[in-house]
Design a protein around this motif. Sequence first.
Motif, PDB file in Angstrom:
ATOM      1  N   LYS A  39      -4.264   0.088   1.235  1.00 27.55           N
ATOM      2  CA  LYS A  39      -4.678  -1.125   1.941  1.00 27.55           C
ATOM      3  C   LYS A  39      -3.564  -2.169   1.908  1.00 27.55           C
ATOM      4  CE  LYS A  39      -8.964  -0.104   2.925  1.00 27.55           C
ATOM      5  NZ  LYS A  39      -9.550  -0.071   4.240  1.00 27.55           N
ATOM      6  N   ILE A  40      -2.934  -2.307   0.725  1.00 19.31           N
ATOM      7  CA  ILE A  40      -1.846  -3.285   0.596  1.00 19.31           C
ATOM      8  C   ILE A  40      -0.718  -2.933   1.551  1.00 19.31           C
ATOM      9  CG2 ILE A  40      -0.075  -4.203  -0.939  1.00 19.31           C
ATOM     10  CD1 ILE A  40      -1.987  -3.840  -3.240  1.00 19.31           C
ATOM     11  N   ASN A  41      -0.322  -1.637   1.550  1.00 21.91           N
ATOM     12  CA  ASN A  41       0.764  -1.208   2.432  1.00 21.91           C
ATOM     13  C   ASN A  41       0.433  -1.480   3.879  1.00 21.91           C
ATOM     14  OD1 ASN A  41       2.327  -0.332   0.337  1.00 21.91           O
ATOM     15  ND2 ASN A  41       1.688   1.806   0.470  1.00 21.91           N
ATOM     16  N   GLN A  42      -0.806  -1.128   4.264  1.00 24.45           N
ATOM     17  CA  GLN A  42      -1.240  -1.331   5.653  1.00 24.45           C
ATOM     18  C   GLN A  42      -1.053  -2.780   6.071  1.00 24.45           C
ATOM     19  OE1 GLN A  42      -5.340  -0.265   6.155  1.00 24.45           O
ATOM     20  NE2 GLN A  42      -4.898   1.933   6.167  1.00 24.45           N
ATOM     21  N   ILE A  43      -1.561  -3.680   5.228  1.00 24.18           N
ATOM     22  CA  ILE A  43      -1.517  -5.103   5.579  1.00 24.18           C
ATOM     23  C   ILE A  43      -0.092  -5.622   5.618  1.00 24.18           C
ATOM     24  CG2 ILE A  43      -2.169  -7.418   4.841  1.00 24.18           C
ATOM     25  CD1 ILE A  43      -4.752  -6.285   3.860  1.00 24.18           C
ATOM     26  N   LEU A  44       0.716  -5.229   4.624  1.00 23.75           N
ATOM     27  CA  LEU A  44       2.059  -5.767   4.574  1.00 23.75           C
ATOM     28  C   LEU A  44       2.944  -5.157   5.645  1.00 23.75           C
ATOM     29  CD1 LEU A  44       2.602  -6.304   0.773  1.00 23.75           C
ATOM     30  CD2 LEU A  44       2.233  -7.975   2.561  1.00 23.75           C
TER      31      LEU A  44
END
Lengths: 324, 147
Positions: B137-142
């Motif tokens: 999720k973090i990777n997706q958002i960033l």
Amino acid sequence: MENFFKKILKSLNPLGYCQEWKIPPLECPQFLFLLMGIGTILVILVSYLLGNRQVSDKKVLNLIVLSVGAFLFIIDFIVLKGIEKMAQASRIKSEFINILSHQIRAPLTNLDFALAFILSEKTPAIQKRDYFFLLKENVSRMKNLVNNLLLVSRIEAKSLPLREKKVPLSEIIQKIQKEFKAQLDATNVKLEIKIEPVNLSLVTDSFLLQEILRNLLDNAIRYSQPTDSLRPKEKENKISLKVEERANCIYFEIKDTGVGIPKEEQKYIFNKFFRAKNVLKYQTEGTGLGLFITKNLVKALKGKIGFSSKENKGSTFWFKIPKK
Amino acid sequence: MVFLQKRTKGRPFGLKFQKNKNMKKILFIEDEQGLQKTFRDFLSREGYKVISALDGEIGWNLAKREKPDLILLDLILPRMDGFKVLEELKKDPQTKEIPVIILTNLEGTKEVEKALELGATTYLVKAQYSLEDVLEKINQILEKDES
């Protein structure tokens, strides 16, 4: 249209709710209320009809019917109150389960993520070592929670087993001090212990006495003045544990320099689930069971417990256990 | 070194270093020290810089000071609860663009709706996500931010 009528019938059906929950009609509160209401009206009617034949004076008849009616309504009211209390107890139980599930979930979550990290192939062995302490700490947390639950349950069932023997107080206090060393260091709180005389011992249940001391000490540490980058340390956090021999009893005292208990909340402090408003802000962990358990344990040991506290200055909790 | 043509925005045309993950800062606002340690070790291994805050007040102050690229926010926090922190973050023009992932054990629909209404990007229930899931999720958002 059919659905609409079905819905109305369902809500009017007193047995509907109970059928859903498989409660037999005679145990179903809604159905019983209906019966009670019908019964009351019938009795009033019957007493009027009977009275009409037996008693000629209308005034006396009305008086009799009215008193019968009043009597029945009073009974109905008492029964209703009883059921209301039961419902409240049930609500408290649900809240209890809810609060505890969350309290247990927190250490479980910690364990879950920590284990995932340990099991990951990318994690080197040397990093794994720290995590084993994490696991140990969280297992302890869960153990304590469950122990408290069981203690509360036994207290309620009035079945606390008492195994009395001679307890060397210095020994058990040192043991407890060791248990709390990590916590004391982490929160930078100093613990001073004074036992007079040093070789003091007491005939009582060792496990329960330790639980009492643990609970009080845990509170003293947990509710010490918070210090961090936003609030530089103004004075040291100190806890002094004193044990004194007196004529008829042994006196224990735990004095802290913590956040204290606000005056208006002091009378509730021993209640089950009670947590004072000034600590809810600081500590999200805590069930409100500690002092409830402690008070009952002291009672089980035939002792007395009390405290004095001033908000932002600190609290002093004391208890006495009679000598045999 | 990579030549990049996007995002030159008024800068002289030329070399622009691709922002590699090491530069991304994640602020983790969570009162459980065990989780702080686990996530810090895990996320820094994946190339992120992790800043820890153990309560809501500190978290809010650090957000304003450090301007992280993403905030992981628990809801039950001492001193200032997660909802209040989220509200304040979204009110302040300096911090309102920072994506916020709620990471909590509260799973009621009321809480989820409230958090999303206040402007949270995603709501994750700790008990239902693994370390890898959260990372994804973090990777997706960033990564979405980069494009």
